[in-house]
Design a protein around this motif. Structure first.
Motif, PDB file in Angstrom:
ATOM      1  N   ASN A  71      -3.334   5.510   3.685  1.00 57.48           N
ATOM      2  CA  ASN A  71      -2.969   5.501   4.541  1.00 57.48           C
ATOM      3  C   ASN A  71      -3.619   5.932   5.847  1.00 57.48           C
ATOM      4  OD1 ASN A  71       0.076   4.965   4.056  1.00 57.48           O
ATOM      5  ND2 ASN A  71      -0.255   6.368   2.522  1.00 57.48           N
ATOM      6  N   THR A  91      -4.946   2.296   6.725  1.00 55.90           N
ATOM      7  CA  THR A  91      -3.973   1.713   7.062  1.00 55.90           C
ATOM      8  C   THR A  91      -4.405   2.492   8.499  1.00 55.90           C
ATOM      9  OG1 THR A  91      -2.690   2.266   5.507  1.00 55.90           O
ATOM     10  CG2 THR A  91      -3.253   0.042   5.404  1.00 55.90           C
ATOM     11  N   THR A  92      -3.803   3.796   8.540  1.00 53.96           N
ATOM     12  CA  THR A  92      -3.474   4.232   9.769  1.00 53.96           C
ATOM     13  C   THR A  92      -4.486   3.533  10.650  1.00 53.96           C
ATOM     14  OG1 THR A  92      -1.908   5.621   9.427  1.00 53.96           O
ATOM     15  CG2 THR A  92      -2.718   6.355  11.252  1.00 53.96           C
ATOM     16  N   SER A 149      -2.085   1.316  -4.246  1.00 50.48           N
ATOM     17  CA  SER A 149      -3.584   1.452  -2.570  1.00 50.48           C
ATOM     18  C   SER A 149      -4.163   0.624  -2.255  1.00 50.48           C
ATOM     19  CB  SER A 149      -3.742   2.717  -2.844  1.00 50.48           C
ATOM     20  OG  SER A 149      -3.187   3.860  -2.959  1.00 50.48           O
ATOM     21  N   GLY A 201       2.159   5.459   8.831  1.00 49.00           N
ATOM     22  CA  GLY A 201       0.869   5.322   7.663  1.00 49.00           C
ATOM     23  C   GLY A 201       0.540   7.233   7.948  1.00 49.00           C
ATOM     24  N   PHE A 207       2.838   9.201   6.111  1.00 45.02           N
ATOM     25  CA  PHE A 207       2.829   9.489   4.202  1.00 45.02           C
ATOM     26  C   PHE A 207       0.968  10.124   4.327  1.00 45.02           C
ATOM     27  CE2 PHE A 207       4.395   5.443   3.126  1.00 45.02           C
ATOM     28  CZ  PHE A 207       5.647   5.964   2.350  1.00 45.02           C
TER      29      PHE A 207
END
Length: 97
Positions: free
Chosen positions: A72, A75-76, A15, A50, A53
């Motif tokens: 995620n 990052t999303t 992560s 993302g 996930f």
């Protein structure tokens, strides 16, 4: 070390690496608004991936997969912001010229 502890440790290390690898591009794009070198499908697919996930982390073992969810989520969110800037630059700014 217990196998479950190693599993969680690997998840958190992954992560941190993914966030640190992804964040500089997102920050640079947000700061400069320059998206010339960014492929639109890449950030679209990264955002969708993302999101799914995150769903996997919530649906599978929400008490154990926090690393998957948090990574995620970050990052999303960044993907959506960069995607929005890219759409704006490519379609709205171009049509204004």
């Amino acid at each position: 070390m217990e196998q479950e502890t190693i599993f969680e440790l690997c998840g958190w290390i992954a992560s941190i690496c993914l966030i640190l690898g992804y964040l500089p591009q997102a920050i640079e794009t947000i700061r400069t608004r320059n998206t010339d070198g960014i492929a639109l499908p890449t950030f679209l697919m990264m955002g969708i991936g993302g999101f799914f996930f995150m769903l996997q982390g919530i649906l599978h073992q929400p008490d154990k997969l926090w690393a998957l969810f948090i990574t995620n989520l970050i990052t999303t969110t960044c993907s959506c912001i960069v995607f929005g800037i890219k759409i704006y630059n490519d379609y709205f700014r171009r049509s204004a010229k």
